[in-house]
Design a protein around this motif. Structure first.
Motif: not given
Ligand code: SF4
Ligand code: SF4
Length: 458
Positions: A135-151
Protein backbone atom coordinates in the motif's frame (compact mmCIF):
# COMPACT_ATOMS: atom_id res chain seq x y z
CA UNK A 1 21.42 5.98 -0.30
CA UNK A 2 20.68 7.57 3.08
CA UNK A 3 18.90 10.77 3.98
CA UNK A 4 21.35 13.14 5.65
CA UNK A 5 18.96 16.06 5.51
CA UNK A 6 17.55 16.31 9.02
CA UNK A 7 17.25 18.96 11.62
CA UNK A 8 14.92 19.40 14.60
CA UNK A 9 12.33 21.65 16.14
CA UNK A 10 11.84 19.80 19.45
CA UNK A 11 14.36 21.07 22.01
CA UNK A 12 14.98 20.59 25.72
CA UNK A 13 15.58 23.51 28.06
CA UNK A 14 18.11 22.15 30.56
CA UNK A 15 17.32 25.01 32.93
CA UNK A 16 13.87 23.51 33.40
CA UNK A 17 14.58 19.79 32.90
CA UNK A 18 14.75 17.77 36.14
CA UNK A 19 15.70 14.48 34.47
CA UNK A 20 12.46 12.77 35.51
CA UNK A 21 12.62 10.56 32.37
CA UNK A 22 8.89 10.83 31.55
CA UNK A 23 9.88 11.91 28.05
CA UNK A 24 12.33 9.02 27.62
CA UNK A 25 9.61 6.53 28.41
CA UNK A 26 7.14 7.78 25.79
CA UNK A 27 9.53 8.31 22.90
CA UNK A 28 8.59 5.82 20.18
CA UNK A 29 11.96 5.97 18.47
CA UNK A 30 13.99 5.66 21.69
CA UNK A 31 15.65 8.98 20.94
CA UNK A 32 16.04 10.21 24.53
CA UNK A 33 18.73 9.43 27.11
CA UNK A 34 19.33 10.84 30.58
CA UNK A 35 22.83 12.27 30.82
CA UNK A 36 24.16 14.14 33.87
CA UNK A 37 20.65 14.58 35.19
CA UNK A 38 19.06 15.99 32.03
CA UNK A 39 17.14 14.54 29.11
CA UNK A 40 19.11 14.59 25.86
CA UNK A 41 17.77 13.93 22.40
CA UNK A 42 19.76 11.81 19.95
CA UNK A 43 19.17 13.82 16.77
CA UNK A 44 19.47 10.91 14.36
CA UNK A 45 16.55 9.13 16.05
CA UNK A 46 14.17 12.04 16.74
CA UNK A 47 11.20 12.42 14.38
CA UNK A 48 9.76 15.58 16.01
CA UNK A 49 6.50 13.83 16.81
CA UNK A 50 6.21 15.88 20.01
CA UNK A 51 5.09 13.02 22.26
CA UNK A 52 7.80 14.00 24.75
CA UNK A 53 6.46 17.58 24.75
CA UNK A 54 3.02 16.32 25.77
CA UNK A 55 4.24 14.53 28.90
CA UNK A 56 6.93 16.85 30.28
CA UNK A 57 5.70 17.95 33.74
CA UNK A 58 8.24 20.81 33.83
CA UNK A 59 7.36 22.24 30.40
CA UNK A 60 11.05 21.91 29.65
CA UNK A 61 10.41 20.65 26.11
CA UNK A 62 9.47 23.14 23.43
CA UNK A 63 9.05 23.38 19.67
CA UNK A 64 11.39 25.90 18.09
CA UNK A 65 9.66 27.72 15.23
CA UNK A 66 10.63 30.78 13.23
CA UNK A 67 8.22 32.83 15.30
CA UNK A 68 6.15 35.89 14.69
CA UNK A 69 9.25 38.06 14.70
CA UNK A 70 10.41 36.33 11.50
CA UNK A 71 7.81 38.29 9.53
CA UNK A 72 9.64 40.39 6.96
CA UNK A 73 8.88 44.10 7.21
CA UNK A 74 9.49 44.95 3.58
CA UNK A 75 8.21 41.97 1.64
CA UNK A 76 4.76 40.84 0.52
CA UNK A 77 3.60 38.54 3.30
CA UNK A 78 1.16 35.70 2.86
CA UNK A 79 -0.05 33.53 5.75
CA UNK A 80 -1.09 29.96 5.02
CA UNK A 81 -3.70 28.94 7.55
CA UNK A 82 -4.73 25.29 7.98
CA UNK A 83 -8.42 24.67 8.68
CA UNK A 84 -7.57 23.22 12.13
CA UNK A 85 -6.66 26.76 13.12
CA UNK A 86 -10.18 27.92 12.27
CA UNK A 87 -11.43 24.91 14.27
CA UNK A 88 -9.74 26.31 17.40
CA UNK A 89 -12.44 28.96 17.63
CA UNK A 90 -16.08 28.43 18.63
CA UNK A 91 -18.46 28.10 15.69
CA UNK A 92 -19.93 31.52 16.58
CA UNK A 93 -16.92 32.95 14.77
CA UNK A 94 -16.95 32.51 11.02
CA UNK A 95 -13.95 31.33 9.03
CA UNK A 96 -13.93 34.71 7.31
CA UNK A 97 -13.63 36.50 10.65
CA UNK A 98 -10.79 34.27 11.82
CA UNK A 99 -8.86 34.62 8.56
CA UNK A 100 -9.41 38.37 8.46
CA UNK A 101 -8.10 38.60 12.02
CA UNK A 102 -4.95 36.70 11.01
CA UNK A 103 -4.49 39.18 8.18
CA UNK A 104 -4.70 42.08 10.62
CA UNK A 105 -1.61 40.72 12.37
CA UNK A 106 0.53 42.04 9.56
CA UNK A 107 -0.03 39.90 6.49
CA UNK A 108 -0.92 41.17 3.03
CA UNK A 109 -2.96 38.08 2.23
CA UNK A 110 -4.19 34.92 3.95
CA UNK A 111 -4.89 31.61 2.29
CA UNK A 112 -6.53 28.53 3.65
CA UNK A 113 -4.25 25.54 3.12
CA UNK A 114 -7.11 23.19 2.25
CA UNK A 115 -7.67 25.13 -0.98
CA UNK A 116 -5.16 22.63 -2.38
CA UNK A 117 -7.31 19.60 -1.60
CA UNK A 118 -9.25 19.78 -4.87
CA UNK A 119 -5.88 19.49 -6.60
CA UNK A 120 -4.77 16.64 -4.29
CA UNK A 121 -7.87 14.68 -5.29
CA UNK A 122 -6.86 14.77 -8.95
CA UNK A 123 -3.23 14.02 -8.10
CA UNK A 124 -4.26 10.95 -6.07
CA UNK A 125 -6.46 9.70 -8.88
CA UNK A 126 -3.58 9.94 -11.29
CA UNK A 127 -1.09 8.24 -8.87
CA UNK A 128 -3.58 5.41 -8.34
CA UNK A 129 -3.34 4.58 -12.05
CA UNK A 130 0.43 4.06 -11.88
CA UNK A 131 2.10 0.71 -11.28
CA UNK A 132 3.49 1.39 -7.81
CA UNK A 133 4.17 -0.85 -4.79
CA UNK A 134 1.23 -1.14 -2.40
CA UNK A 135 0.00 0.00 0.00
CA UNK A 136 1.12 3.55 -0.65
CA UNK A 137 1.58 5.50 2.56
CA UNK A 138 0.46 9.12 2.75
CA UNK A 139 3.30 11.64 2.95
CA UNK A 140 1.05 14.26 4.57
CA UNK A 141 2.23 13.81 8.16
CA UNK A 142 5.98 14.53 8.29
CA UNK A 143 6.31 12.71 11.61
CA UNK A 144 5.13 9.52 9.92
CA UNK A 145 7.53 9.94 6.99
CA UNK A 146 10.39 10.33 9.46
CA UNK A 147 9.17 7.46 11.62
CA UNK A 148 9.36 5.18 8.57
CA UNK A 149 12.83 6.49 7.70
CA UNK A 150 14.07 5.79 11.23
CA UNK A 151 12.26 2.62 12.31
CA UNK A 152 11.03 0.91 9.12
CA UNK A 153 13.65 1.56 6.42
CA UNK A 154 12.32 -1.28 4.25
CA UNK A 155 9.00 0.59 3.94
CA UNK A 156 10.40 3.88 2.62
CA UNK A 157 9.61 2.80 -0.94
CA UNK A 158 5.90 2.85 -0.05
CA UNK A 159 5.83 6.55 0.82
CA UNK A 160 3.71 8.56 -1.60
CA UNK A 161 6.02 10.97 -3.41
CA UNK A 162 3.69 13.97 -3.38
CA UNK A 163 3.95 17.27 -1.60
CA UNK A 164 1.47 18.14 1.15
CA UNK A 165 -1.39 20.63 0.57
CA UNK A 166 0.37 23.57 2.27
CA UNK A 167 3.35 23.14 -0.06
CA UNK A 168 1.02 22.94 -3.07
CA UNK A 169 -0.74 26.17 -2.02
CA UNK A 170 2.65 27.84 -1.56
CA UNK A 171 3.74 26.73 -5.04
CA UNK A 172 0.48 28.01 -6.50
CA UNK A 173 0.92 31.39 -4.82
CA UNK A 174 4.49 31.67 -6.05
CA UNK A 175 3.31 31.02 -9.63
CA UNK A 176 0.35 33.37 -9.27
CA UNK A 177 2.45 36.23 -7.94
CA UNK A 178 5.10 35.64 -10.59
CA UNK A 179 2.40 35.95 -13.25
CA UNK A 180 1.21 39.15 -11.60
CA UNK A 181 4.73 40.52 -11.99
CA UNK A 182 5.89 40.34 -8.38
CA UNK A 183 9.61 40.08 -7.68
CA UNK A 184 9.99 36.51 -6.25
CA UNK A 185 12.53 37.85 -3.75
CA UNK A 186 9.83 40.05 -2.21
CA UNK A 187 7.34 37.24 -1.56
CA UNK A 188 7.35 35.61 1.90
CA UNK A 189 5.09 32.70 2.71
CA UNK A 190 4.40 31.77 6.34
CA UNK A 191 2.75 28.59 7.49
CA UNK A 192 0.83 28.53 10.76
CA UNK A 193 1.73 25.13 12.09
CA UNK A 194 -0.13 22.71 14.37
CA UNK A 195 2.98 20.68 15.13
CA UNK A 196 6.75 20.48 15.38
CA UNK A 197 7.01 17.96 12.53
CA UNK A 198 5.73 20.52 10.05
CA UNK A 199 8.24 23.10 11.29
CA UNK A 200 10.99 20.63 10.43
CA UNK A 201 9.34 19.76 7.11
CA UNK A 202 9.61 23.43 6.11
CA UNK A 203 13.25 23.68 7.22
CA UNK A 204 14.55 20.35 5.97
CA UNK A 205 11.97 18.75 3.68
CA UNK A 206 12.34 15.07 2.84
CA UNK A 207 12.66 14.44 -0.90
CA UNK A 208 13.13 18.14 -1.73
CA UNK A 209 16.04 20.51 -1.65
CA UNK A 210 13.98 23.41 -0.42
CA UNK A 211 10.47 23.99 0.83
CA UNK A 212 8.28 26.63 -0.86
CA UNK A 213 7.43 27.82 2.68
CA UNK A 214 9.72 30.56 4.02
CA UNK A 215 8.93 30.26 7.72
CA UNK A 216 6.63 28.64 10.24
CA UNK A 217 4.73 30.20 13.10
CA UNK A 218 3.48 28.32 16.14
CA UNK A 219 -0.33 28.02 16.10
CA UNK A 220 -0.67 28.77 19.81
CA UNK A 221 1.18 32.08 19.39
CA UNK A 222 -1.11 33.20 16.57
CA UNK A 223 -4.19 31.92 18.40
CA UNK A 224 -3.59 34.22 21.36
CA UNK A 225 -3.20 37.25 19.11
CA UNK A 226 -6.24 36.41 16.97
CA UNK A 227 -8.39 35.75 20.06
CA UNK A 228 -7.76 39.31 21.23
CA UNK A 229 -8.89 40.74 17.88
CA UNK A 230 -11.98 38.53 17.71
CA UNK A 231 -13.09 39.04 21.27
CA UNK A 232 -16.85 39.73 21.29
CA UNK A 233 -17.27 39.88 17.50
CA UNK A 234 -19.28 36.72 16.92
CA UNK A 235 -20.82 36.36 13.47
CA UNK A 236 -21.21 32.85 12.15
CA UNK A 237 -23.06 33.83 8.95
CA UNK A 238 -22.48 32.10 5.64
CA UNK A 239 -19.50 33.86 4.11
CA UNK A 240 -18.40 33.19 0.58
CA UNK A 241 -15.11 34.98 0.86
CA UNK A 242 -13.00 31.96 1.83
CA UNK A 243 -15.31 29.24 0.59
CA UNK A 244 -13.94 28.63 -2.91
CA UNK A 245 -13.12 24.97 -2.39
CA UNK A 246 -15.01 21.69 -2.05
CA UNK A 247 -16.76 21.30 1.33
CA UNK A 248 -14.95 18.01 2.13
CA UNK A 249 -11.60 19.77 1.89
CA UNK A 250 -11.81 21.34 5.36
CA UNK A 251 -11.47 17.97 7.06
CA UNK A 252 -8.41 16.77 5.11
CA UNK A 253 -5.98 16.99 8.03
CA UNK A 254 -8.31 15.17 10.41
CA UNK A 255 -8.27 11.42 10.60
CA UNK A 256 -10.36 9.63 7.97
CA UNK A 257 -10.82 12.23 5.21
CA UNK A 258 -7.67 11.95 3.11
CA UNK A 259 -8.19 8.21 2.61
CA UNK A 260 -11.49 8.92 0.85
CA UNK A 261 -9.57 10.65 -1.91
CA UNK A 262 -7.51 7.63 -2.88
CA UNK A 263 -9.29 5.20 -5.21
CA UNK A 264 -9.40 1.60 -3.94
CA UNK A 265 -9.20 0.10 -0.48
CA UNK A 266 -7.72 2.46 2.06
CA UNK A 267 -7.37 2.73 5.83
CA UNK A 268 -6.96 5.68 8.18
CA UNK A 269 -4.80 5.20 11.27
CA UNK A 270 -4.13 7.91 13.83
CA UNK A 271 -2.05 8.09 17.00
CA UNK A 272 1.64 7.18 16.95
CA UNK A 273 1.20 3.92 18.88
CA UNK A 274 -1.54 2.70 16.53
CA UNK A 275 0.60 3.64 13.54
CA UNK A 276 3.58 1.75 14.96
CA UNK A 277 1.48 -1.33 15.62
CA UNK A 278 0.26 -1.26 12.03
CA UNK A 279 3.68 -0.63 10.50
CA UNK A 280 5.09 -3.60 12.45
CA UNK A 281 2.48 -5.82 10.85
CA UNK A 282 3.06 -4.30 7.43
CA UNK A 283 6.80 -4.83 7.69
CA UNK A 284 6.41 -8.44 8.70
CA UNK A 285 4.16 -9.09 5.69
CA UNK A 286 0.90 -9.53 7.62
CA UNK A 287 -0.99 -6.84 5.72
CA UNK A 288 -2.12 -7.37 2.16
CA UNK A 289 -4.44 -5.97 -0.47
CA UNK A 290 -4.64 -2.43 0.81
CA UNK A 291 -4.10 0.37 -1.69
CA UNK A 292 -3.54 3.35 0.57
CA UNK A 293 -2.72 4.13 4.18
CA UNK A 294 -3.55 7.50 5.65
CA UNK A 295 -1.42 7.80 8.78
CA UNK A 296 -1.32 10.61 11.30
CA UNK A 297 1.03 10.74 14.27
CA UNK A 298 -1.50 12.64 16.35
CA UNK A 299 -4.75 11.34 17.77
CA UNK A 300 -7.60 12.74 15.58
CA UNK A 301 -5.03 13.95 13.04
CA UNK A 302 -3.80 17.53 13.10
CA UNK A 303 -6.60 18.55 15.50
CA UNK A 304 -4.43 16.74 18.07
CA UNK A 305 -1.20 18.52 17.05
CA UNK A 306 0.94 19.63 20.00
CA UNK A 307 0.76 23.31 19.02
CA UNK A 308 -3.04 23.38 18.72
CA UNK A 309 -4.26 25.27 21.77
CA UNK A 310 -7.80 23.86 21.75
CA UNK A 311 -9.34 20.52 22.61
CA UNK A 312 -9.03 18.14 19.66
CA UNK A 313 -12.54 16.71 19.96
CA UNK A 314 -14.11 20.18 19.94
CA UNK A 315 -11.96 21.09 16.93
CA UNK A 316 -13.24 18.05 15.05
CA UNK A 317 -16.84 18.97 15.91
CA UNK A 318 -16.33 22.56 14.75
CA UNK A 319 -14.82 21.49 11.46
CA UNK A 320 -17.78 19.18 10.93
CA UNK A 321 -20.08 22.20 11.42
CA UNK A 322 -18.03 24.18 8.96
CA UNK A 323 -18.18 21.36 6.48
CA UNK A 324 -21.99 21.46 6.69
CA UNK A 325 -22.03 25.23 6.22
CA UNK A 326 -19.84 24.94 3.16
CA UNK A 327 -22.18 22.28 1.78
CA UNK A 328 -25.06 24.74 2.25
CA UNK A 329 -23.17 27.44 0.40
CA UNK A 330 -22.30 25.08 -2.39
CA UNK A 331 -25.94 24.04 -2.69
CA UNK A 332 -26.98 27.67 -2.94
CA UNK A 333 -24.37 28.00 -5.70
CA UNK A 334 -25.86 25.04 -7.60
CA UNK A 335 -22.95 22.78 -6.62
CA UNK A 336 -20.33 24.84 -8.45
CA UNK A 337 -16.89 25.05 -6.81
CA UNK A 338 -14.80 27.95 -8.08
CA UNK A 339 -11.35 27.10 -6.83
CA UNK A 340 -8.84 29.49 -8.47
CA UNK A 341 -5.97 27.15 -7.65
CA UNK A 342 -7.36 24.59 -10.10
CA UNK A 343 -6.59 26.98 -12.97
CA UNK A 344 -2.94 26.17 -12.26
CA UNK A 345 -3.36 22.43 -12.00
CA UNK A 346 -1.16 21.59 -14.99
CA UNK A 347 1.73 23.62 -13.57
CA UNK A 348 1.15 22.14 -10.12
CA UNK A 349 1.16 18.58 -11.43
CA UNK A 350 4.64 19.21 -12.77
CA UNK A 351 5.83 20.66 -9.45
CA UNK A 352 4.09 18.59 -6.81
CA UNK A 353 6.15 15.40 -6.80
CA UNK A 354 9.15 14.83 -4.52
CA UNK A 355 12.24 12.63 -4.86
CA UNK A 356 12.32 9.11 -3.43
CA UNK A 357 12.59 8.93 0.35
CA UNK A 358 15.54 7.05 1.85
CA UNK A 359 16.23 5.69 5.33
CA UNK A 360 17.85 8.16 7.66
CA UNK A 361 21.61 8.20 7.96
CA UNK A 362 23.35 7.72 11.31
CA UNK A 363 21.32 4.72 12.39
CA UNK A 364 23.58 2.04 10.93
CA UNK A 365 25.85 0.35 13.45
CA UNK A 366 28.66 0.79 10.95
CA UNK A 367 29.01 1.76 7.27
CA UNK A 368 31.18 -1.35 6.82
CA UNK A 369 28.86 -4.38 6.70
CA UNK A 370 31.40 -6.71 8.27
CA UNK A 371 31.99 -4.36 11.20
CA UNK A 372 28.23 -3.80 11.55
CA UNK A 373 27.74 -7.55 11.85
CA UNK A 374 30.39 -7.80 14.57
CA UNK A 375 28.68 -4.95 16.45
CA UNK A 376 25.34 -6.68 16.12
CA UNK A 377 26.81 -9.86 17.59
CA UNK A 378 28.19 -7.79 20.46
CA UNK A 379 24.75 -6.32 21.12
CA UNK A 380 23.28 -9.81 21.31
CA UNK A 381 26.04 -10.86 23.72
CA UNK A 382 25.45 -7.81 25.91
CA UNK A 383 21.75 -8.61 26.01
CA UNK A 384 22.56 -11.89 27.74
CA UNK A 385 24.07 -9.91 30.65
CA UNK A 386 21.20 -7.46 30.99
CA UNK A 387 18.05 -8.39 32.91
CA UNK A 388 15.61 -7.35 30.17
CA UNK A 389 13.44 -5.29 32.55
CA UNK A 390 13.85 -2.06 30.58
CA UNK A 391 13.94 -0.30 33.96
CA UNK A 392 15.61 2.84 32.56
CA UNK A 393 18.00 3.22 35.52
CA UNK A 394 20.91 3.24 33.05
CA UNK A 395 19.55 6.43 31.44
CA UNK A 396 18.42 4.58 28.30
CA UNK A 397 14.80 3.56 27.70
CA UNK A 398 15.54 -0.15 27.37
CA UNK A 399 18.24 -2.79 27.76
CA UNK A 400 18.69 -3.09 24.01
CA UNK A 401 19.14 0.68 23.69
CA UNK A 402 21.88 0.54 26.30
CA UNK A 403 23.55 -2.33 24.42
CA UNK A 404 23.41 -0.27 21.20
CA UNK A 405 24.81 2.80 22.97
CA UNK A 406 27.68 0.67 24.30
CA UNK A 407 28.72 -0.63 20.87
CA UNK A 408 28.45 2.91 19.50
CA UNK A 409 30.84 4.05 22.25
CA UNK A 410 28.24 6.24 24.01
CA UNK A 411 27.85 4.21 27.23
CA UNK A 412 29.54 1.50 29.25
CA UNK A 413 28.34 -1.85 30.58
CA UNK A 414 28.63 -0.49 34.12
CA UNK A 415 25.68 1.79 33.37
CA UNK A 416 23.44 -1.20 34.08
CA UNK A 417 22.66 -1.24 37.81
CA UNK A 418 22.27 -5.02 37.80
CA UNK A 419 25.66 -5.55 36.15
CA UNK A 420 27.14 -3.07 38.63
CA UNK A 421 26.14 -5.26 41.57
CA UNK A 422 27.81 -8.27 39.99
CA UNK A 423 30.93 -6.23 39.24
CA UNK A 424 31.01 -4.96 42.83
CA UNK A 425 30.64 -8.49 44.17
CA UNK A 426 33.55 -9.64 41.99
CA UNK A 427 35.69 -6.64 43.00
CA UNK A 428 35.70 -5.26 39.46
CA UNK A 429 34.02 -2.05 40.54
CA UNK A 430 34.19 -0.29 43.90
CA UNK A 431 31.03 1.23 45.44
CA UNK A 432 32.58 4.66 44.92
CA UNK A 433 33.19 3.97 41.23
CA UNK A 434 29.61 2.71 40.90
CA UNK A 435 28.40 5.93 42.52
CA UNK A 436 30.33 7.99 39.98
CA UNK A 437 28.71 6.07 37.11
CA UNK A 438 25.22 6.67 38.47
CA UNK A 439 26.11 10.32 39.07
CA UNK A 440 27.05 10.68 35.40
CA UNK A 441 23.63 9.45 34.42
CA UNK A 442 21.33 11.03 36.99
CA UNK A 443 23.40 14.08 37.90
CA UNK A 444 25.35 15.28 40.90
CA UNK A 445 22.48 17.35 42.32
CA UNK A 446 20.07 14.49 42.41
CA UNK A 447 22.53 12.15 44.12
CA UNK A 448 23.88 14.65 46.64
CA UNK A 449 20.99 14.02 49.03
CA UNK A 450 21.89 10.31 49.14
CA UNK A 451 25.53 11.10 49.66
CA UNK A 452 24.58 13.46 52.52
CA UNK A 453 22.14 11.08 54.23
CA UNK A 454 24.66 8.25 53.88
CA UNK A 455 27.22 10.49 55.56
CA UNK A 456 24.86 11.21 58.47
CA UNK A 457 24.00 7.59 59.07
CA UNK A 458 27.55 6.26 59.06
S1 SF4 B 1 9.90 14.53 19.47
FE1 SF4 B 1 9.22 12.37 19.41
S2 SF4 B 1 10.95 11.28 18.55
FE2 SF4 B 1 11.75 13.28 19.18
S3 SF4 B 1 12.52 12.92 21.26
FE3 SF4 B 1 10.40 13.64 21.48
S4 SF4 B 1 9.15 11.75 21.59
FE4 SF4 B 1 11.18 11.18 20.78
S1 SF4 C 1 -0.89 14.47 12.51
FE1 SF4 C 1 -0.75 16.56 11.77
S2 SF4 C 1 -0.28 17.74 13.61
FE2 SF4 C 1 0.23 15.61 14.09
S3 SF4 C 1 2.41 15.42 13.62
FE3 SF4 C 1 1.24 14.77 11.82
S4 SF4 C 1 1.09 16.61 10.55
FE4 SF4 C 1 1.67 17.28 12.57
Amino acid sequence: MKDRNYTHSIQIDTNKCIGCSHCMRVCSTQAIRIVEGYARIQPERCIDCGECYRVCPQRAIYAKDDGFISIERDGYRIALVPSVFIGQFPSEYSATQVLDAVKQLGFDEVYEVEQAVDFMKEAYESVAKEELPHPLISSFCPAIVRLIQVQYPSLTELILLLKAPHDVVALYLRKLKEREGMDPGKLFIYYITPCAAKIVAARAPVGELQSPIDATINMTEIYNKVSKILHGKKNPGLHKKFANMSPDSVNWSLSGTEKKYFPGRSLAIDGIDNVIEFLEKLESGHIAEIDFLEMRACDQGCAGGILCPGNRFLTVERLEHRHKRLQKLKKADKGVVRNPLMEYKEVLHALSSVDPVYPRDGLLLDEDMEKALIKLQRIERLMTYFPGFDCGACGAPGCRNLAEDIVRGKASISHCVFVQRVMEKNYKLSPDQAFVVIEKIWGRNRLNKYRDSHGKES
